[in-house]
Design an enzyme around this catalytic site. Structure first.
Site, PDB file in Angstrom:
ATOM      1  N   TYR A 117      14.453  59.747  31.656  1.00 20.64           N
ATOM      2  CA  TYR A 117      14.615  58.342  31.294  1.00 20.64           C
ATOM      3  C   TYR A 117      13.957  58.059  29.950  1.00 20.64           C
ATOM      4  O   TYR A 117      12.864  58.549  29.672  1.00 20.64           O
ATOM      5  CB  TYR A 117      13.981  57.429  32.354  1.00 20.64           C
ATOM      6  CG  TYR A 117      14.135  55.988  31.957  1.00 20.64           C
ATOM      7  CD1 TYR A 117      15.360  55.355  32.140  1.00 20.64           C
ATOM      8  CD2 TYR A 117      13.119  55.287  31.339  1.00 20.64           C
ATOM      9  CE1 TYR A 117      15.542  54.052  31.724  1.00 20.64           C
ATOM     10  CE2 TYR A 117      13.295  53.980  30.921  1.00 20.64           C
ATOM     11  CZ  TYR A 117      14.508  53.364  31.116  1.00 20.64           C
ATOM     12  OH  TYR A 117      14.698  52.078  30.695  1.00 20.64           O
ATOM     13  N   TRP A 119      14.492  55.780  25.846  1.00 18.83           N
ATOM     14  CA  TRP A 119      15.358  55.169  24.823  1.00 18.83           C
ATOM     15  C   TRP A 119      15.774  56.142  23.734  1.00 18.83           C
ATOM     16  O   TRP A 119      16.674  55.851  22.957  1.00 18.83           O
ATOM     17  CB  TRP A 119      14.637  53.973  24.201  1.00 18.83           C
ATOM     18  CG  TRP A 119      14.947  52.702  24.915  1.00 18.83           C
ATOM     19  CD1 TRP A 119      14.714  52.422  26.235  1.00 18.83           C
ATOM     20  CD2 TRP A 119      15.570  51.543  24.353  1.00 18.83           C
ATOM     21  NE1 TRP A 119      15.155  51.152  26.525  1.00 18.83           N
ATOM     22  CE2 TRP A 119      15.676  50.587  25.384  1.00 18.83           C
ATOM     23  CE3 TRP A 119      16.031  51.214  23.086  1.00 18.83           C
ATOM     24  CZ2 TRP A 119      16.238  49.326  25.184  1.00 18.83           C
ATOM     25  CZ3 TRP A 119      16.584  49.953  22.890  1.00 18.83           C
ATOM     26  CH2 TRP A 119      16.685  49.030  23.928  1.00 18.83           C
TER      27      TRP A 119
HETATM   28  N1  MGD Z   1       3.394  48.236  31.793  1.00 13.93           N
HETATM   29  C1  MGD Z   1       4.668  48.232  31.422  1.00 13.93           C
HETATM   30  N2  MGD Z   1       5.341  49.388  31.286  1.00 13.93           N
HETATM   31  C2  MGD Z   1       6.621  49.372  30.909  1.00 13.93           C
HETATM   32  C3  MGD Z   1       7.291  48.158  30.629  1.00 13.93           C
HETATM   33  C4  MGD Z   1       6.572  46.937  30.796  1.00 13.93           C
HETATM   34  O1  MGD Z   1       7.111  45.825  30.607  1.00 13.93           O
HETATM   35  N3  MGD Z   1       5.264  47.019  31.165  1.00 13.93           N
HETATM   36  N4  MGD Z   1       8.590  48.170  30.220  1.00 13.93           N
HETATM   37  C5  MGD Z   1       9.407  49.297  30.635  1.00 13.93           C
HETATM   38  C6  MGD Z   1      10.693  49.342  29.952  1.00 13.93           C
HETATM   39  S1  MGD Z   1      11.664  47.918  30.074  1.00 13.93           S
HETATM   40  C7  MGD Z   1      11.169  50.446  29.320  1.00 13.93           C
HETATM   41  S2  MGD Z   1      12.791  50.455  28.775  1.00 13.93           S
HETATM   42  C8  MGD Z   1      10.351  51.654  29.188  1.00 13.93           C
HETATM   43  C9  MGD Z   1      10.562  52.384  27.843  1.00 13.93           C
HETATM   44  O2  MGD Z   1      10.120  53.672  27.950  1.00 13.93           O
HETATM   45  P1  MGD Z   1      10.659  54.848  27.002  1.00 13.93           P
HETATM   46  O3  MGD Z   1      12.085  54.606  26.675  1.00 13.93           O
HETATM   47  O4  MGD Z   1      10.307  56.144  27.623  1.00 13.93           O
HETATM   48  O5  MGD Z   1       9.786  54.610  25.709  1.00 13.93           O
HETATM   49  P2  MGD Z   1       9.949  55.142  24.230  1.00 13.93           P
HETATM   50  O6  MGD Z   1       8.636  54.977  23.584  1.00 13.93           O
HETATM   51  O7  MGD Z   1      11.115  54.478  23.589  1.00 13.93           O
HETATM   52  O8  MGD Z   1      10.206  56.698  24.437  1.00 13.93           O
HETATM   53  C10 MGD Z   1      11.138  57.402  23.731  1.00 13.93           C
HETATM   54  C11 MGD Z   1      10.579  58.776  23.424  1.00 13.93           C
HETATM   55  O9  MGD Z   1      11.644  59.555  22.905  1.00 13.93           O
HETATM   56  C12 MGD Z   1      11.225  60.168  21.682  1.00 13.93           C
HETATM   57  N5  MGD Z   1      12.444  60.356  20.871  1.00 13.93           N
HETATM   58  C13 MGD Z   1      13.034  59.522  20.006  1.00 13.93           C
HETATM   59  N6  MGD Z   1      14.160  60.076  19.502  1.00 13.93           N
HETATM   60  C14 MGD Z   1      14.284  61.280  20.081  1.00 13.93           C
HETATM   61  C15 MGD Z   1      15.242  62.321  19.991  1.00 13.93           C
HETATM   62  O10 MGD Z   1      16.239  62.249  19.265  1.00 13.93           O
HETATM   63  N7  MGD Z   1      15.039  63.429  20.767  1.00 13.93           N
HETATM   64  C16 MGD Z   1      13.964  63.562  21.580  1.00 13.93           C
HETATM   65  N8  MGD Z   1      13.854  64.667  22.328  1.00 13.93           N
HETATM   66  N9  MGD Z   1      13.030  62.601  21.667  1.00 13.93           N
HETATM   67  C17 MGD Z   1      13.203  61.473  20.940  1.00 13.93           C
HETATM   68  C18 MGD Z   1      10.201  59.255  21.099  1.00 13.93           C
HETATM   69  O11 MGD Z   1       9.357  59.949  20.210  1.00 13.93           O
HETATM   70  C19 MGD Z   1       9.493  58.759  22.369  1.00 13.93           C
HETATM   71  O12 MGD Z   1       8.453  59.627  22.741  1.00 13.93           O
HETATM   72  O13 MGD Z   1       8.970  51.330  29.356  1.00 13.93           O
HETATM   73  C20 MGD Z   1       8.723  50.664  30.584  1.00 13.93           C
HETATM   74  N10 MGD Z   1       7.290  50.563  30.776  1.00 13.93           N
HETATM   75  N1  MGD Z   2       9.977  44.472  19.691  1.00 16.02           N
HETATM   76  C1  MGD Z   2      10.427  45.011  20.821  1.00 16.02           C
HETATM   77  N2  MGD Z   2      11.470  44.430  21.455  1.00 16.02           N
HETATM   78  C2  MGD Z   2      11.917  44.962  22.626  1.00 16.02           C
HETATM   79  C3  MGD Z   2      11.352  46.134  23.175  1.00 16.02           C
HETATM   80  C4  MGD Z   2      10.241  46.712  22.487  1.00 16.02           C
HETATM   81  O1  MGD Z   2       9.671  47.717  22.926  1.00 16.02           O
HETATM   82  N3  MGD Z   2       9.815  46.128  21.335  1.00 16.02           N
HETATM   83  N4  MGD Z   2      11.864  46.656  24.344  1.00 16.02           N
HETATM   84  C5  MGD Z   2      13.200  46.249  24.773  1.00 16.02           C
HETATM   85  C6  MGD Z   2      13.414  46.528  26.193  1.00 16.02           C
HETATM   86  S1  MGD Z   2      13.650  48.134  26.673  1.00 16.02           S
HETATM   87  C7  MGD Z   2      13.502  45.561  27.123  1.00 16.02           C
HETATM   88  S2  MGD Z   2      13.861  45.961  28.753  1.00 16.02           S
HETATM   89  C8  MGD Z   2      13.331  44.146  26.780  1.00 16.02           C
HETATM   90  C9  MGD Z   2      12.434  43.433  27.775  1.00 16.02           C
HETATM   91  O2  MGD Z   2      12.641  42.090  27.693  1.00 16.02           O
HETATM   92  P1  MGD Z   2      11.879  41.131  28.727  1.00 16.02           P
HETATM   93  O3  MGD Z   2      11.898  41.738  30.067  1.00 16.02           O
HETATM   94  O4  MGD Z   2      12.428  39.779  28.533  1.00 16.02           O
HETATM   95  O5  MGD Z   2      10.417  41.228  28.093  1.00 16.02           O
HETATM   96  P2  MGD Z   2       8.953  41.368  28.645  1.00 16.02           P
HETATM   97  O6  MGD Z   2       8.165  41.375  27.386  1.00 16.02           O
HETATM   98  O7  MGD Z   2       8.747  42.468  29.600  1.00 16.02           O
HETATM   99  O8  MGD Z   2       8.760  40.054  29.475  1.00 16.02           O
HETATM  100  C10 MGD Z   2       9.013  38.776  28.925  1.00 16.02           C
HETATM  101  C11 MGD Z   2       7.898  37.845  29.288  1.00 16.02           C
HETATM  102  O9  MGD Z   2       7.866  37.626  30.679  1.00 16.02           O
HETATM  103  C12 MGD Z   2       6.604  37.056  30.947  1.00 16.02           C
HETATM  104  N5  MGD Z   2       6.259  37.367  32.325  1.00 16.02           N
HETATM  105  C13 MGD Z   2       5.766  38.502  32.830  1.00 16.02           C
HETATM  106  N6  MGD Z   2       5.592  38.379  34.171  1.00 16.02           N
HETATM  107  C14 MGD Z   2       6.012  37.148  34.489  1.00 16.02           C
HETATM  108  C15 MGD Z   2       6.115  36.423  35.710  1.00 16.02           C
HETATM  109  O10 MGD Z   2       5.783  36.897  36.796  1.00 16.02           O
HETATM  110  N7  MGD Z   2       6.649  35.171  35.629  1.00 16.02           N
HETATM  111  C16 MGD Z   2       7.043  34.596  34.459  1.00 16.02           C
HETATM  112  N8  MGD Z   2       7.577  33.387  34.494  1.00 16.02           N
HETATM  113  N9  MGD Z   2       6.921  35.244  33.314  1.00 16.02           N
HETATM  114  C17 MGD Z   2       6.430  36.493  33.327  1.00 16.02           C
HETATM  115  C18 MGD Z   2       5.618  37.654  29.980  1.00 16.02           C
HETATM  116  O11 MGD Z   2       4.855  36.613  29.395  1.00 16.02           O
HETATM  117  C19 MGD Z   2       6.518  38.360  28.970  1.00 16.02           C
HETATM  118  O12 MGD Z   2       6.189  38.024  27.642  1.00 16.02           O
HETATM  119  O13 MGD Z   2      12.767  44.008  25.490  1.00 16.02           O
HETATM  120  C20 MGD Z   2      13.452  44.772  24.514  1.00 16.02           C
HETATM  121  N10 MGD Z   2      12.952  44.359  23.227  1.00 16.02           N
HETATM  122 MO    MO Z   3      13.665  48.289  28.915  1.00 15.99          MO
END
Ligand code: MGD
Ligand code: MGD
Ligand code: MO
Length: 775
Positions: A117, A119
């Site tokens: 899993y 990005w």
């Molecule tokens: N506490 C907490 N944890 C969360 C979240 C949260 O809200 N709170 N959000 C979650 C969410 S929504 C998401 S989507 C995940 C994201 O989690 P990930 O998608 O695992 O996070 P990234 O840092 O984008 O990891 C991508 C990795 O791929 C590597 N990479 C980039 N390009 C390439 C490539 O071409 N080849 C290879 N082999 N590697 C590459 C980068 O260096 C990096 O290490 O995190 C989740 N974790």
């Molecule tokens: N710059 C930047 N943008 C991103 C990403 C990134 O890594 N960097 N990641 C992307 C990815 S993979 C995803 S999935 C999206 C995530 O997009 P979202 O899921 O919308 O983003 P989050 O930042 O996890 O959460 C949004 C807000 O929810 C609020 N929140 C948390 N828990 C609760 C709760 O229990 N109740 C309420 N009402 N609010 C709560 C927090 O204040 C938080 O700021 O963002 C994407 N956009």
């Molecule tokens: Mo995500």
């Protein structure tokens, strides 16, 4: 940027990233700077991380093998703590082939877990997971993961009650429609502009800020229900209702109770378009359980006054109201419930399918939702067929490794966890994305072999036995196209990969010939042949949609190519509303299911047959003094390029900032800029205090993505850097969907008094070369 135009932009080269299209300045084989494309009205500053990070000290330069694993004493030093030995590519690939062969012979292909899993990077061909999966399918397949960390509860839940979530996200009501028709947008979890920098696969134009502005100018009112004020942009002038995290379902129940008791709910809509309201009604009024879910009841759960709750309910019923639920709100304990309750509340208001009314889950999750959609599916690298059909729900990674063969329930079935002997990760960082990282660290001790491909020495790479250094997106030729965008972007190699890092396709070609499936993997094609084939496929599909795309050569010599937006006036579920008989929903009843017989039949203690309230688990367990929020960082994409200039510029003493309210900080003797320690029963980490009234009292907010930097000699392996997953629990939302619930943790916080440890994770782990080690 004329449609279909192909003009070269200056002397600089285009590069596509998940956060937008950049123009790179390259000199002497080095990237000097990357700026946003001039046609992007709100280009992302995340571009500023690229140059420094790709040339950073943390780059993996040569294949490397974990020292004690190489010496045949794999458990002598734990994964994550060990040193590495750099070896030649031949040696590394021989070892990979040998391990794959051994595991297949002894355990079969279902001993291989390659969920991977993550990005990875933008680019249609060099997509890390597609490449790995295609290769593994050529040798008999692998166990994969299902779902995502973003909105998994919605992916599993929504089909039971309204329909397929991904399709519904694409059909989200467009923002210009909201600007024209909505009176009020009620945002659970806000709609954070910082998150709309990003879109999977890329984004050519950032439109959200302008669409928000248009709404504000049209007089649309916004309410931000979130612990963080800045989850609503200032331009919106939103009312801020900082309810307790995890209390959204209770708040929505309180709102529903006001509507019900004041006769403001739409009986006609409920009768015609929904099923099961009576069952929910009995719960709402307390007829079923003796507890009426009144505004007063909700006030106690949410920390908002009953008066404010009543007032909001009446405002919602008074005009056209859009209910928006951020994905973060379902990334919580029992995260299915706020989804079901939002649908229920919207159904009671009776505006589903009307322009500017109803509900949407996922606004703000990326740059494009509600703003634009692609016209057709872009060409892809075929992944082949996976003969292994076993899966795990994505957030069960630690469970799988710690409880092989153990039972779990998922989508109403009892299943068995696979027995993974070899784990291969490419394109994701589990030691960023998974919760409870010390538990994951323990879980990663169990497999026989761990392989990680990455650009940098992330904590995930440090937990591998075999580390394969790969080229970054800026070091290979490709084309970018967002999964929900309508632009195609040439991606030029800006520099050569550093050291001995290689393009993944070439790595798999070499491995495939070692494993006697070279032809099956490559079909005799070079990278360039594949790019052309995928482009030609895209071009043919475009032609079938009446769109003409340039030849591959002309495209690569040109600028961004944009295609028209297929549905700029999209209104979610408009057809269903217009004629529910001709356009039934794909649910068992064809209607919105406010009570689901299917879900009820699963008899799950944590997800009954209608929306219901459950208190957060840490709160129940008496864990910590503060709610810990851990949303996406403004300064980077997850953990990517964390050692780049823009990301580093926001750190405090090198630590990730944690937001804390001034009154809480004063009570704890914490000043802005202090290094603090966050702790609970699961782990601890350091962070830099940012004192601000943007955050609700009783909550702290630590951005995700600081590379995990555990100090195993400190108590609980304290993370030096500020990764919230040192503290989160990895219990899933519920046994229905087994989704991540990262936002539901509680912690305590204090000033850090000790000697400040150096951050070590931006440097490589201890490395020796094979010759030195005599290997
Ligand atoms: N506490 C907490 N944890 C969360 C979240 C949260 O809200 N709170 N959000 C979650 C969410 S929504 C998401 S989507 C995940 C994201 O989690 P990930 O998608 O695992 O996070 P990234 O840092 O984008 O990891 C991508 C990795 O791929 C590597 N990479 C980039 N390009 C390439 C490539 O071409 N080849 C290879 N082999 N590697 C590459 C980068 O260096 C990096 O290490 O995190 C989740 N974790
Ligand atoms: N710059 C930047 N943008 C991103 C990403 C990134 O890594 N960097 N990641 C992307 C990815 S993979 C995803 S999935 C999206 C995530 O997009 P979202 O899921 O919308 O983003 P989050 O930042 O996890 O959460 C949004 C807000 O929810 C609020 N929140 C948390 N828990 C609760 C709760 O229990 N109740 C309420 N009402 N609010 C709560 C927090 O204040 C938080 O700021 O963002 C994407 N956009
Ligand atoms: Mo995500």
């Amino acid at each position: 940027m004329a449609e279909g135009s192909a003009t070269v932009v200056g002397e600089r080269k285009l590069t596509a990233n998940h956060w937008g299209v950049g123009l790179a300045q390259v000199a002497n084989g080095q990237i000097r700077a990357v700026v946003a494309h001039p046609d992007d009205p709100h280009g992302s500053p995340i571009n500023k991380n690229i140059a420094g990070s790709l040339a950073g000290r943390a780059r993996i330069l040569r294949p490397a093998i974990r020292e004690s694993w190489l010496e045949g004493r794999p458990r002598a030093v734990a994964r994550g703590r060990d040193s590495f030995v750099e070896v030649s590519w031949d040696r590394a690939l021989d070892l990979v082939a040998q391990e794959l062969t051994r595991v297949r012979e002894v355990h079969g292909n279902d001993g291989i877990f390659a969920g991977s899993y993550g990005w990875s990077s933008a680019g249609r061909f060099h997509h890390a997971q597609s490449q790995l999966k295609r290769f593994l399918n050529c040798i008999g397949g692998f166990v994969r993961s299902e779902g995502n960390y973003s909105y998994n509860a919605a992916l599993v839940m929504m089909p039971y009650i309204v329909g397929p979530f991904r399709a519904h996200v694409a059909q989200a009501t467009r923002w210009p429609v909201i600007a024209r028709h909505s009176d009020l947008v009620v945002m659970f979890g806000g709609i954070a502009l910082r998150n709309t920098q990003v879109s999977d696969g890329g984004v050519a134009r950032h439109r959200m800020a302008d669409n928000f502005k248009a709404c504000a100018e049209a007089g649309v009112k916004f309410v931000n229900i979130s612990p963080l004020r800045s989850d609503a942009g200032e331009a919106l002038g939103a009312d801020w209702l900082p309810a307790h995290p995890g209390s959204d379902t209770a708040l929505m129940l309180g709102l529903a109770h006001v509507l019900h008791s004041e006769g403001l709910h739409d009986r006609g809509f409920l009768d015609r378009y929904t099923t099961g309201f009576d069952r929910f009604e009995a719960y709402l009024t307390g007829a079923a359980d003796g507890v009426p879910k009144t505004a007063e009841w909700a006030a106690e759960k949410t920390g908002l006054s009953a008066e404010r709750i009543r007032d909001l309910a009446r405002r919602m019923a008074a005009g056209r109201c859009m209910i928006s639920v951020a994905a973060g709100v379902q990334r919580t304990d029992y995260g299915e419930q706020p989804l079901w309750m939002a649908v229920t509340l919207a159904a009671m208001l009776g505006q589903i399918g009307l322009p500017g009314g109803g509900y949407t889950v996922g606004y703000g999750v990326n740059a494009n939702i509600g703003n634009i959609e692609r016209l057709f599916r872009w060409g892809t690298l075929p992944q082949g067929r996976n003969p292994v059909d076993d899966i795990i729900p994505v957030a069960m990674i630690s469970e799988m490794l710690l409880r092989p063969g153990g039972d779990y329930t998922y989508r109403g079935e009892t299943r068995r966890l696979p027995d993974a002997r070899l784990v291969w990760w490419a394109g994701g960082n589990p030691f960023h994305h998974h919760q409870d990282l010390m538990r994951l660290h323990r879980a990663f001790q169990t497999p026989e072999t761990v392989i990680v491909n990455d650009i940098n020495w992330t904590a995930a790479a440090r937990h591998a036995d075999i580390v394969l250094p790969v080229a970054a997106a800026q070091e290979r030729r490709d084309f970018g196209a967002g999964k929900s965008d309508n632009a195609l972007v040439p991606m030029h190699p800006l520099t050569a990969p550093p050291g001995e890092a290689r393009v993944e396709y070439d790595i798999y070609c070499d491995l495939a010939s070692r494993m006697l499936c070279g032809e099956a993997f490559s079909e005799g094609r070079t990278s360039e042949d594949w790019l052309r084939a995928i482009w030609d496929q895209t071009r043919e599909t475009a032609a079938a949609h009446g769109q003409s795309l340039p030849t591959w050569e002309a495209f690569m010599a040109g600028d961004i190519v944009t295609l028209p937006d297929p549905s700029p006036e999209q209104v979610f579920l408009a057809e269903f509303r217009a004629d529910p008989v001709a356009h039934p929903l794909p649910t068992p009843s064809g209607r919105i299911e406010l009570f689901s017989d299917r879900i009820a039949s699963f008899d799950l203690p944590d997800c009954p047959g209608h929306a219901a309230w459950f208190p957060p688990r840490d709160l129940e367990a008496g864990e910590g003094d503060f709610y810990l929020l851990s949303g996406q960082p403004k300064t980077r994409l997850h953990s990517q390029l964390d050692n780049g200039a823009y990301s580093l510029s926001h750190k405090i003493e090198g630590r990730e900032p944690v937001l804390i309210h001034p009154d809480d900080a004063a009570a704890l003797g914490i000043a802005d800029g202090d290094v603090v320690e966050l702790y609970n029963s699961r782990g601890r980490c350091l962070a830099g205090a940012r004192v601000t009234d943007e955050i609700r009292q009783g909550c702290v907010f630590l951005w995700t993505g600081a590379w995990w930097d555990p100090d195993f000699d400190a108590p609980q392996g304290r993370d030096r850097h500020g990764n919230p997953n040192a503290l989160t629990h990895d219990l899933r939302t519920s046994s229905l969907s087994q989704s991540p619930a990262a936002h539901s943790a509680r912690i305590s916080i204090r000033r850090f008094e000790g000697t400040l440890p150096e951050i070590t994770v931006h440097d490589p782990p201890p490395l020796s070369s094979a010759q030195q080690a005599g290997a």
